[in-house]
Design a protein around this motif. Structure first.
Motif, short mmCIF file in Angstrom:
data_model
loop_
_atom_site.label_atom_id
_atom_site.label_comp_id
_atom_site.label_asym_id
_atom_site.label_seq_id
_atom_site.Cartn_x
_atom_site.Cartn_y
_atom_site.Cartn_z
N ARG A 2 -5.67 5.91 -9.05
CA ARG A 2 -6.14 5.26 -7.95
C ARG A 2 -7.49 5.69 -7.82
O ARG A 2 -8.00 6.62 -8.56
CB ARG A 2 -5.57 5.54 -6.70
N SER A 3 -8.42 4.59 -7.19
CA SER A 3 -9.78 4.93 -7.41
C SER A 3 -10.01 5.88 -6.21
O SER A 3 -9.54 6.03 -5.33
CB SER A 3 -10.58 3.61 -7.12
N PHE A 4 -11.33 6.51 -6.15
CA PHE A 4 -11.97 7.26 -5.18
C PHE A 4 -12.72 6.53 -4.02
O PHE A 4 -13.31 5.48 -4.51
CB PHE A 4 -12.96 8.15 -5.92
N SER A 5 -12.47 6.89 -2.93
CA SER A 5 -12.98 5.89 -1.95
C SER A 5 -13.62 6.86 -0.81
O SER A 5 -13.45 7.86 -1.06
CB SER A 5 -11.66 5.18 -1.14
N PHE A 6 -14.16 6.19 0.23
CA PHE A 6 -14.75 7.03 1.24
C PHE A 6 -13.86 7.57 2.09
O PHE A 6 -13.92 9.05 2.50
CB PHE A 6 -15.78 6.08 2.06
N LEU A 7 -12.67 7.45 2.18
CA LEU A 7 -11.48 8.12 3.00
C LEU A 7 -11.15 9.40 2.39
O LEU A 7 -10.98 10.21 3.01
CB LEU A 7 -10.18 7.31 3.30
N ASP A 8 -11.17 9.22 0.89
CA ASP A 8 -10.73 10.43 0.09
C ASP A 8 -11.97 11.73 0.25
O ASP A 8 -11.46 12.53 0.50
CB ASP A 8 -10.60 10.34 -1.36
N TYR A 9 -13.05 10.95 0.50
CA TYR A 9 -14.14 12.09 0.55
C TYR A 9 -14.19 12.57 2.02
O TYR A 9 -14.50 13.83 2.30
CB TYR A 9 -15.49 11.41 0.33
#
Length: 125
Positions: A2-9
């Protein structure tokens, strides 16, 4: 994957956020440093090229001037009436004494040229 998103940050631990921030700042600084260094080297290379071409141009002008002087000296030696007359007399003379006297006149005349010219060297042999 999966891609890295702002929510993950947003949900990352502080330590990981700080690590990412520092890594980003280091990468940005390194990129900026490399770009500035390449720019400075290109300016420096241009200045070196410019100064080198000027020095080479001056050197070639000085060499051309010296070659003109040597050409004139060669012409003067080849057309000197005294030298040519003594060379003719030297080849036609039968007496050793006459040849010695003519040779001495010839050497004296050539020595008069060597005093004023730094490239002319007369070796007695």
């Amino acid at each position: 994957m999966r891609s890295f998103s702002f929510l993950d940050y947003k949900h990352m631990r502080i330590r990981n956020k700080l690590f990412l921030l520092i890594a980003f700042i280091i990468a940005l600084s390194l990129t900026f440093t490399i770009l500035v260094q390449q720019y400075a080297f290109s300016i420096y290379d241009g200045q070196i090229y410019d100064k080198s071409s000027r020095v080479l141009n001056l050197s070639s002008s000085a060499i051309e001037t010296e070659l003109k002087r040597l050409r004139q000296l060669s012409y003067n030696l080849a057309t000197d009436v005294s030298i040519q007359g003594w060379l003719t007399s030297l080849s036609e003379s039968a007496s050793d004494n006459d040849r010695l006297i003519i040779r001495q006149h010839l050497v004296d005349r050539l020595f008069s040229y060597t005093g004023s010219e730094k490239y002319l060297y007369l070796e007695m042999g």
